[in-house]
Design a protein around this motif. Structure first.
Motif, PDB file in Angstrom:
ATOM      1  N   GLY A  10       0.787  -1.229   0.000  1.00  0.00           N
ATOM      2  CA  GLY A  10       0.000   0.000   0.000  1.00  0.00           C
ATOM      3  C   GLY A  10       0.815   1.273   0.000  1.00  0.00           C
ATOM      4  N   VAL A  11       1.992   1.221  -0.653  1.00  0.00           N
ATOM      5  CA  VAL A  11       2.803   2.442  -0.716  1.00  0.00           C
ATOM      6  C   VAL A  11       2.085   3.477  -1.570  1.00  0.00           C
ATOM      7  CG1 VAL A  11       4.942   3.452  -1.556  1.00  0.00           C
ATOM      8  CG2 VAL A  11       4.986   1.278  -0.329  1.00  0.00           C
ATOM      9  N   GLU A  12       1.932   4.658  -1.021  1.00  0.00           N
ATOM     10  CA  GLU A  12       1.238   5.743  -1.710  1.00  0.00           C
ATOM     11  C   GLU A  12       2.248   6.730  -2.303  1.00  0.00           C
ATOM     12  OE1 GLU A  12      -2.751   7.921  -0.464  1.00  0.00           O
ATOM     13  OE2 GLU A  12      -1.039   8.718   0.656  1.00  0.00           O
ATOM     14  N   ILE A  13       3.277   7.031  -1.518  1.00  0.00           N
ATOM     15  CA  ILE A  13       4.278   8.020  -1.919  1.00  0.00           C
ATOM     16  C   ILE A  13       5.651   7.542  -1.462  1.00  0.00           C
ATOM     17  CG2 ILE A  13       5.139  10.364  -1.517  1.00  0.00           C
ATOM     18  CD1 ILE A  13       2.221  11.207  -1.072  1.00  0.00           C
ATOM     19  N   MET A  14       6.648   7.771  -2.304  1.00  0.00           N
ATOM     20  CA  MET A  14       8.046   7.583  -1.918  1.00  0.00           C
ATOM     21  C   MET A  14       8.749   8.885  -2.255  1.00  0.00           C
ATOM     22  SD  MET A  14       8.553   3.720  -3.393  1.00  0.00           S
ATOM     23  CE  MET A  14       9.769   3.092  -2.254  1.00  0.00           C
ATOM     24  N   ALA A  15       9.603   9.341  -1.358  1.00  0.00           N
ATOM     25  CA  ALA A  15      10.177  10.673  -1.549  1.00  0.00           C
ATOM     26  C   ALA A  15      11.546  10.764  -0.904  1.00  0.00           C
ATOM     27  CB  ALA A  15       9.256  11.737  -0.955  1.00  0.00           C
ATOM     28  N   TRP A  16      12.265  11.801  -1.314  1.00  0.00           N
ATOM     29  CA  TRP A  16      13.532  12.184  -0.694  1.00  0.00           C
ATOM     30  C   TRP A  16      13.400  13.617  -0.188  1.00  0.00           C
ATOM     31  CZ3 TRP A  16      17.558   9.035   0.324  1.00  0.00           C
ATOM     32  CH2 TRP A  16      17.611   7.812  -0.349  1.00  0.00           C
ATOM     33  N   TYR A  17      13.854  13.819   1.025  1.00  0.00           N
ATOM     34  CA  TYR A  17      13.958  15.135   1.626  1.00  0.00           C
ATOM     35  C   TYR A  17      15.431  15.394   1.937  1.00  0.00           C
ATOM     36  CZ  TYR A  17       8.898  15.241   2.582  1.00  0.00           C
ATOM     37  OH  TYR A  17       7.526  15.261   2.470  1.00  0.00           O
ATOM     38  N   ARG A  18      15.733  16.649   2.191  1.00  0.00           N
ATOM     39  CA  ARG A  18      17.085  16.968   2.639  1.00  0.00           C
ATOM     40  C   ARG A  18      17.034  18.115   3.646  1.00  0.00           C
ATOM     41  NH1 ARG A  18      19.680  19.607  -2.907  1.00  0.00           N
ATOM     42  NH2 ARG A  18      18.418  21.519  -2.946  1.00  0.00           N
ATOM     43  N   GLN A  19      18.059  18.135   4.471  1.00  0.00           N
ATOM     44  CA  GLN A  19      18.169  19.198   5.463  1.00  0.00           C
ATOM     45  C   GLN A  19      19.612  19.663   5.518  1.00  0.00           C
ATOM     46  OE1 GLN A  19      16.662  18.280   9.386  1.00  0.00           O
ATOM     47  NE2 GLN A  19      16.414  20.447   9.869  1.00  0.00           N
ATOM     48  N   ALA A  20      19.811  20.899   5.100  1.00  0.00           N
ATOM     49  CA  ALA A  20      21.140  21.496   5.151  1.00  0.00           C
ATOM     50  C   ALA A  20      21.356  22.116   6.531  1.00  0.00           C
ATOM     51  CB  ALA A  20      21.271  22.552   4.061  1.00  0.00           C
ATOM     52  N   PRO A  21      22.607  22.302   6.923  1.00  0.00           N
ATOM     53  CA  PRO A  21      22.884  22.891   8.236  1.00  0.00           C
ATOM     54  C   PRO A  21      22.191  24.231   8.413  1.00  0.00           C
ATOM     55  CG  PRO A  21      24.882  22.012   7.283  1.00  0.00           C
ATOM     56  CD  PRO A  21      23.841  21.929   6.213  1.00  0.00           C
ATOM     57  N   GLY A  22      21.466  24.379   9.499  1.00  0.00           N
ATOM     58  CA  GLY A  22      20.805  25.637   9.801  1.00  0.00           C
ATOM     59  C   GLY A  22      19.547  25.900   9.005  1.00  0.00           C
ATOM     60  N   LYS A  23      19.120  24.923   8.217  1.00  0.00           N
ATOM     61  CA  LYS A  23      17.917  25.121   7.396  1.00  0.00           C
ATOM     62  C   LYS A  23      16.861  24.073   7.734  1.00  0.00           C
ATOM     63  CE  LYS A  23      20.200  27.301   3.459  1.00  0.00           C
ATOM     64  NZ  LYS A  23      20.342  27.315   1.970  1.00  0.00           N
ATOM     65  N   GLU A  24      15.655  24.348   7.312  1.00  0.00           N
ATOM     66  CA  GLU A  24      14.574  23.404   7.519  1.00  0.00           C
ATOM     67  C   GLU A  24      14.647  22.268   6.491  1.00  0.00           C
ATOM     68  OE1 GLU A  24      11.212  26.462   9.384  1.00  0.00           O
ATOM     69  OE2 GLU A  24      10.850  25.407   7.503  1.00  0.00           O
ATOM     70  N   ARG A  25      14.057  21.152   6.874  1.00  0.00           N
ATOM     71  CA  ARG A  25      14.004  20.027   5.944  1.00  0.00           C
ATOM     72  C   ARG A  25      13.111  20.403   4.766  1.00  0.00           C
ATOM     73  NH1 ARG A  25      13.081  14.038   8.316  1.00  0.00           N
ATOM     74  NH2 ARG A  25      14.771  14.886   9.623  1.00  0.00           N
ATOM     75  N   GLU A  26      13.565  20.074   3.549  1.00  0.00           N
ATOM     76  CA  GLU A  26      12.783  20.381   2.365  1.00  0.00           C
ATOM     77  C   GLU A  26      12.586  19.141   1.513  1.00  0.00           C
ATOM     78  OE1 GLU A  26      14.458  22.973  -0.573  1.00  0.00           O
ATOM     79  OE2 GLU A  26      16.388  21.929  -0.634  1.00  0.00           O
ATOM     80  N   LEU A  27      11.460  19.114   0.830  1.00  0.00           N
ATOM     81  CA  LEU A  27      11.172  18.030  -0.097  1.00  0.00           C
ATOM     82  C   LEU A  27      12.003  18.211  -1.356  1.00  0.00           C
ATOM     83  CD1 LEU A  27       9.429  15.600  -0.984  1.00  0.00           C
ATOM     84  CD2 LEU A  27       7.748  17.250  -1.801  1.00  0.00           C
ATOM     85  N   VAL A  28      12.714  17.173  -1.753  1.00  0.00           N
ATOM     86  CA  VAL A  28      13.576  17.234  -2.930  1.00  0.00           C
ATOM     87  C   VAL A  28      12.892  16.611  -4.142  1.00  0.00           C
ATOM     88  CG1 VAL A  28      15.767  16.478  -3.919  1.00  0.00           C
ATOM     89  CG2 VAL A  28      15.657  17.187  -1.525  1.00  0.00           C
ATOM     90  N   ALA A  29      12.349  15.419  -3.949  1.00  0.00           N
ATOM     91  CA  ALA A  29      11.740  14.689  -5.066  1.00  0.00           C
ATOM     92  C   ALA A  29      10.697  13.739  -4.518  1.00  0.00           C
ATOM     93  CB  ALA A  29      12.799  13.919  -5.853  1.00  0.00           C
ATOM     94  N   ILE A  30       9.674  13.531  -5.315  1.00  0.00           N
ATOM     95  CA  ILE A  30       8.573  12.678  -4.884  1.00  0.00           C
ATOM     96  C   ILE A  30       8.075  11.851  -6.058  1.00  0.00           C
ATOM     97  CG2 ILE A  30       6.872  14.490  -5.324  1.00  0.00           C
ATOM     98  CD1 ILE A  30       5.318  13.453  -2.883  1.00  0.00           C
ATOM     99  N   ILE A  31       7.696  10.615  -5.772  1.00  0.00           N
ATOM    100  CA  ILE A  31       7.103   9.752  -6.781  1.00  0.00           C
ATOM    101  C   ILE A  31       5.915   9.058  -6.135  1.00  0.00           C
ATOM    102  CG2 ILE A  31       8.737   7.879  -6.250  1.00  0.00           C
ATOM    103  CD1 ILE A  31       8.537   7.086  -9.242  1.00  0.00           C
ATOM    104  N   THR A  32       4.795   9.099  -6.833  1.00  0.00           N
ATOM    105  CA  THR A  32       3.586   8.502  -6.275  1.00  0.00           C
ATOM    106  C   THR A  32       3.379   7.090  -6.825  1.00  0.00           C
ATOM    107  OG1 THR A  32       2.094   9.229  -8.025  1.00  0.00           O
ATOM    108  CG2 THR A  32       2.574  10.815  -6.267  1.00  0.00           C
ATOM    109  N   SER A  33       2.463   6.394  -6.222  1.00  0.00           N
ATOM    110  CA  SER A  33       2.163   5.035  -6.682  1.00  0.00           C
ATOM    111  C   SER A  33       1.612   5.038  -8.106  1.00  0.00           C
ATOM    112  CB  SER A  33       1.162   4.369  -5.737  1.00  0.00           C
ATOM    113  OG  SER A  33      -0.031   5.130  -5.656  1.00  0.00           O
TER     114      SER A  33
END
Length: 118
Positions: free
Chosen positions: A29-52
């Motif tokens: 039942g995977v709906e979404i698979m994604a990569w996020y990243r967090q640079a020093p001193g910054k908030e986590r951001e969505l980098v790439a996403i792939i849906t089912s």
């Protein structure tokens, strides 16, 4: 379920890395698979996403350089990163969203560090 991200490392600007994220067991039942990243001193951001359904999207800063792909049968997601820039330096996290029997569950990997030198 445990997610293990690997493939990070130190690379010079212009170089490439391929990140992988494997799960301890297959996730139904995977709906979404994604990569996020967090640079020093910054908030986590969505980098790439792939849906089912196969829809893919990227943050503008990586379009044309990064490619996300997934093997749903193995609940594995990849991120091919080309033409890396120093500003891509961050800890990269994989993310899987499962929806099953009306219940939404979010899984996170532990992160893998990508360092791009100028």
């Amino acid at each position: 379920v445990q997610l293990q991200a690997f493939g990070g490392g130190l690379v010079q600007a212009g170089g490439s890395l391929r990140l992988s994220c494997a799960t301890s067991r297959n996730i139904a039942g995977v709906e979404i698979m994604a990569w996020y990243r967090q640079a020093p001193g910054k908030e986590r951001e969505l980098v790439a996403i792939i849906t089912s359904g196969g829809a893919i999207n990227y943050v503008d800063s990586v379009k044309g350089r990064f490619t996300i792909s997934a093997d749903n049968g193995k609940s594995t997601v990849y991120l091919q990163m080309n033409s890396l820039k120093p500003e891509d330096t961050a800890v990269y996290y994989c993310n899987i969203v499962q929806r099953r029997l009306g219940i939404r569950t979010v899984y996170w990997g532990q992160g893998t560090l990508v360092t791009v030198s100028s």
